[in-house]
Structure formats: structure tokens, C-alpha cells
Scaffold this active site. Structure first.
Site, PDB file in Angstrom:
ATOM      1  N   GLY A  93       0.824  -1.206   0.000  1.00 29.23           N
ATOM      2  CA  GLY A  93       0.000   0.000   0.000  1.00 29.23           C
ATOM      3  C   GLY A  93       0.859   1.258   0.000  1.00 29.23           C
ATOM      4  O   GLY A  93       0.542   2.246  -0.670  1.00 29.23           O
ATOM      5  N   ASN A 131      -7.637   3.840   9.295  1.00 33.98           N
ATOM      6  CA  ASN A 131      -7.104   2.601   9.876  1.00 33.98           C
ATOM      7  C   ASN A 131      -7.250   2.538  11.396  1.00 33.98           C
ATOM      8  O   ASN A 131      -7.359   1.471  11.967  1.00 33.98           O
ATOM      9  CB  ASN A 131      -5.635   2.417   9.491  1.00 33.98           C
ATOM     10  N   GLN A 168      -7.655   0.178   3.839  1.00 33.38           N
ATOM     11  CA  GLN A 168      -8.478  -0.439   4.893  1.00 33.38           C
ATOM     12  C   GLN A 168      -9.888  -0.757   4.417  1.00 33.38           C
ATOM     13  O   GLN A 168     -10.639  -1.429   5.131  1.00 33.38           O
ATOM     14  CB  GLN A 168      -8.544   0.481   6.122  1.00 33.38           C
ATOM     15  N   CYS A 193       5.398   5.086  20.352  1.00 29.26           N
ATOM     16  CA  CYS A 193       6.563   5.491  21.116  1.00 29.26           C
ATOM     17  C   CYS A 193       7.485   6.295  20.209  1.00 29.26           C
ATOM     18  O   CYS A 193       8.079   5.770  19.281  1.00 29.26           O
ATOM     19  CB  CYS A 193       7.285   4.258  21.649  1.00 29.26           C
TER      20      CYS A 193
HETATM   21  N1  PLP Z   1      -2.756   3.047   4.162  1.00 30.92           N
HETATM   22  C1  PLP Z   1      -3.486   2.628   5.205  1.00 30.92           C
HETATM   23  C2  PLP Z   1      -4.795   3.291   5.483  1.00 30.92           C
HETATM   24  C3  PLP Z   1      -3.033   1.594   6.022  1.00 30.92           C
HETATM   25  O1  PLP Z   1      -3.764   1.197   7.066  1.00 30.92           O
HETATM   26  C4  PLP Z   1      -1.783   1.007   5.722  1.00 30.92           C
HETATM   27  C5  PLP Z   1      -1.232  -0.059   6.591  1.00 30.92           C
HETATM   28  O2  PLP Z   1      -1.564  -0.162   7.758  1.00 30.92           O
HETATM   29  C6  PLP Z   1      -1.071   1.463   4.610  1.00 30.92           C
HETATM   30  C7  PLP Z   1      -1.584   2.485   3.851  1.00 30.92           C
HETATM   31  C8  PLP Z   1       0.249   0.864   4.228  1.00 30.92           C
HETATM   32  O3  PLP Z   1       0.061  -0.375   3.611  1.00 30.92           O
HETATM   33  P1  PLP Z   1       1.310  -1.407   3.504  1.00 30.92           P
HETATM   34  O4  PLP Z   1       1.504  -1.975   4.868  1.00 30.92           O
HETATM   35  O5  PLP Z   1       0.851  -2.430   2.540  1.00 30.92           O
HETATM   36  O6  PLP Z   1       2.455  -0.623   3.015  1.00 30.92           O
END
Ligand code: PLP
Length: 395
Positions: A78, A157, A185, A332
Site C-alpha cells: 500500500g 485505519n 483499509q 513510542c
Molecule cells: N494506508 C493505510 C490506510 C493503512 O492502514 C496502511 C497499513 O496499515 C497502509 C496504507 C500501508 O500499507 P502497507 O503496509 O501495505 O504498506
């Protein structure tokens, strides 16, 4: 969760972090980690059969999204998809210097934008209200002639809050600006139909959030949208993303999308019921707790609950003793616990933002697991409150 023999079982409710790879998905990808190792770009038929399987996976993903297979670009995750969309659009419009996004995006978008600020771009971060709803008037106001791209997520997320993405995309489109959405998400959890949502120009998704493995993602780019490639190399993905394909990952993602398309409605109803049962049980048995985010427009699997006067990390550690996996809303940073940027943007008080826990469910959770957490969590909260310097013990 204790099993009969005293052995501990995992109660996994951290599916917004990552998901279990579905058995059907593992079966589908296994041959491509074994005997079928050809390169899909090769001229021989040994590679060609892999190329055909990738084409099939592309079709399954396109069917879930309501787009055509040519509009799918495979990436590694992502984060790469988000970077490609934003950086690629800036490169396509060198005369435009502005990005419009929101204050509650994932770091894959926010850190990218903030880094670009050091290279002379300006970034407008649109705010949200106390329930995490995007300020649409502010969005409208921020988009101007200098804007190269608007990037706003479908679903958050941390809180699961779902934005009115068609309305948001229409605002960008009315100003003639390319619209990208991070749907990492949302895909597999709520239906998205790009055929109908025709103001969305680009969309990111990630395999490991929908029961495919880590290391594979997609950037959807609507036909006719000009986008400079981010990753240069070979001619893969019609020259739009160089690099030999993650064949097993892509095949896995195709299968995961097919499973999502086949079961999305029944699964979401079941998962939302479990989530609501868990949420109600916790709110009833734990005083000074409340849900963060707009509960009317939310992913079916997510609840983010604040427990006043205690720290999320302590709750996580105590739940971990029972095999319960969830997430907290703090991170953190430089040795200090910082409340999440999302909860801060919503104006959640410091004492409550520190004590926030996200439970995110999946199709693999059961009613027994919900009952187990509902039994174990209240004593944990009571115990931590007794130790908390912020809670008065005098009465
Ligand atoms: N965008 C959102 C909303 C996410 O929740 C995440 C991962 O938690 C990402 C992008 C990043 O995705 P990736 O872990 O595949 O790089």
C-alpha cells in the site's frame, strides 16, 4: 484464550494491522512458490503459463473493484501505491506545486507529503471534527489552480471512520484536479465500485489487509489518467512499474479478491454483529470508556475505545498475557508515548487518547472470542485504574 489442556490460543483482533492469509489463498499460490517458477515476461511457454495466471488474478481484482484489468498496476504494498500516486502525479504536472490531503491519513500518505514539503511543495492537510468526519468546506477551499493531486483515504485505519468518498472525489473533480484515494483499509471490508465512483482517478490497496500475504499491493489508475512511473526498470505493468512481478503474491491477491467479492455482504453483517457485541459489552462493564469516531459511518470490523486515565500500552501488555491481540492509539516516539495523530486531530483529550485501544476483527473471529475478551478486559481496566496516579482513590 485458554484451551482445555492449559495451552494458550491467540485471540487475534488486530486485523487492521495485518490479516491471516486464507487457506484457499495459500493453496492457490503454493504451486508458484514451487514448480511453477517461470518469469511471466519470458517468451517460452513455461513462463507464459505464469503470465496467464497473473492475467487471471488481474481480472479477479478488477472484478472486485469494478474496473478493467488494464487499470490495475501491481506494486509491493500500500505504501508504494500511495507514493506512486502522489509522486507520480507531481512529476506529471511539474508546474503545479500543491498537494491536498487530510490530517488523519496513514503515514504512507502523510509522511510522503511532509517530506515533499522539504522539496518546495506545499501541503494542505484538511481537518476533521470530533467524530473524525472530514471538513468538506475546508477541502473545497484548499483545492486551487496550483493543486496537482488530492489524496484522501476511504476509511481510517485507527478509528474505522469511512469518508463520503464519492462526494469528496466530486469536489476534486469539479476543480479539475486528479483524485487519489488510499483504500487500503476499505477493500474487502466495504464494497467499492469504480465503475460507479467515476470521480476516483487512482486508488491504493494492499494484499495483507484482506487475507493475502504481505508484499503485494495495487495502484488502480483510471484509463486516460496520465501518471509518470515511480519505479523505473523493465517493461512490466506496461512500462508503468518496473520490476519482476511478485508472482505468488499477485496470484494470492487475485484469490483473496475473489473470496472477498463472493462473501463480502454476509461476512460484513456477521463481523459487524460481533464487533457491536464486543463494543457494547466493554462500554457497559468499563466506566469512563467511550468510542472514538463516527459510529454511523464506520468499517464493520473496527472499534476504537478510549479508557480514561490509563495507558493503552499497559492494557495491551495485560491482554497479551491472555493471548489477546489488539492495538493502541499511541506510538513510542523518541522515548515518550505520543497519542496518535488521528485522535489528536479529532481533539480527543490527552488522558483519553493515551488510553485508546483498537479492536479490528475479521471473518475468522468467533462469538466465543468476543465473550472471552468481554470477560478478561474489565478486571484489567479496574486493576490499572487502581494503579493510576490520575484516578482519585478517596471516593
Ligand atoms: N494506508 C493505510 C490506510 C493503512 O492502514 C496502511 C497499513 O496499515 C497502509 C496504507 C500501508 O500499507 P502497507 O503496509 O501495505 O504498506
Amino acid at each position: 484464550m485458554r484451551l482445555k489442556g492449559g495451552e494458550m490460543n491467540t485471540v487475534y483482533m488486530d486485523n487492521n494491522a495485518t490479516t491471516m492469509v486464507a487457506q484457499e489463498v495459500i493453496q492457490e499460490m503454493l504451486p508458484y512458490l514451487g514448480n511453477l517458477y517461470g518469469n511471466p515476461s519470458s517468451m517460452h511457454s513455461f513462463g507464459g503459463q505464469v503470465g496467464r495466471k497473473i492475467a487471471q488474478a488481474r481480472q479477479s481484482i478488477a472484478s472486485l473493484l469494478g474496473c478493467s484489468p488494464e487499470e490495475i498496476i501491481f506494486t509491493s504494498c500500500g505504501t508504494e501505491s500511495d507514493n506512486t500516486a502522489i509522486r507520480g502525479m507531481l512529476a506529471t504536472h511539474p508546474n503545479k506545486r500543491k498537494i491536498v490531503t487530510s490530517r488523519v491519513e496513514h503515514p504512507a500518505v502523510l509522511s510522503t507529503c511532509r517530506e515533499l514539503e522539504h522539496h518546495g511543495y506545499s501541503v494542505a492537510e484538511v481537518g476533521v471534527d470530533k467524530d473524525g468526519r472530514l471538513n468538506l468546506d475546508e477541502l473545497n477551499h484548499c483545492i486551487d489552480d496550483d493543486t496537482a493531486v488530492v489524496s484522501i483515504m476511504v476509511a481510517n485505519n485507527e478509528t474505522g471512520v469511512v469518508f463520503p468518498i464519492d462526494e469528496i472525489a466530486a469536489i476534486a473533480k469539479a476543480k479539475g484536479v486528479t483524485f487519489h484515494t488510499d483504500a487500503v483499509q476499505a477493500i474487502g471490508k466495504i464494497p467499492i465500485d469504480l465503475n460507479k465512483s467515476n470521480n476516483i482517478d487512482m486508488l491504493s490497496l494492499s494484499g495483507h489487509k484482506l487475507h493475502a500475504p504481505k508484499g503485494v499491493g495495487v495502484l488502480y489508475v483510471r484509463k486516460g489518467t496520465r501518471l509518470s512511473p515511480f519505479m523505473l526498470g523493465g517493461h512490466q505493468e506496461a512500462g508503468r512499474r518496473g520490476g519482476t512481478e511478485n508472482v505468488p503474491g499477485i496470484i494470492a491477491l487475485g484469490k483473496a479478491c475473489q473470496l472477498a467479492a463472493d462473501h463480502i455482504e454476509e461476512e460484513n453483517t456477521r463481523v459487524a454483529k460481533l464487533r457491536d457485541k464486543l463494543e457494547n459489552a466493554i462500554l457497559q462493564s468499563c466506566p469512563d470508556s467511550f468510542v472514538n469516531g463516527d459510529t454511523k459511518n464506520r468499517l464493520p470490523n473496527t472499534t476504537n475505545i478510549s479508557f480514561e486515565y490509563i495507558e493503552g500500552e499497559s492494557i495491551l501488555l495485560m491482554m497479551d498475557k491472555f493471548g489477546i491481540c489488539a492495538s493502541s492509539g499511541s506510538a513510542c516516539t523518541s522515548g515518550a508515548l505520543e497519542p496518535s495523530h488521528v485522535l489528536r486531530a479529532m481533539g480527543v483529550p490527552f488522558t483519553a487518547a493515551h488510553g485508546s485501544i483498537r479492536f479490528s476483527l475479521s471473518r475468522y473471529n468467533t462469538e466465543d472470542q468476543v465473550d472471552f475478551i468481554a470477560e478478561k478486559l474489565p478486571p484489567i481496566i479496574n486493576c490499572l485504574r487502581e494503579l493510576s496516579p490520575f484516578v482519585s482513590t478517596s471516593g
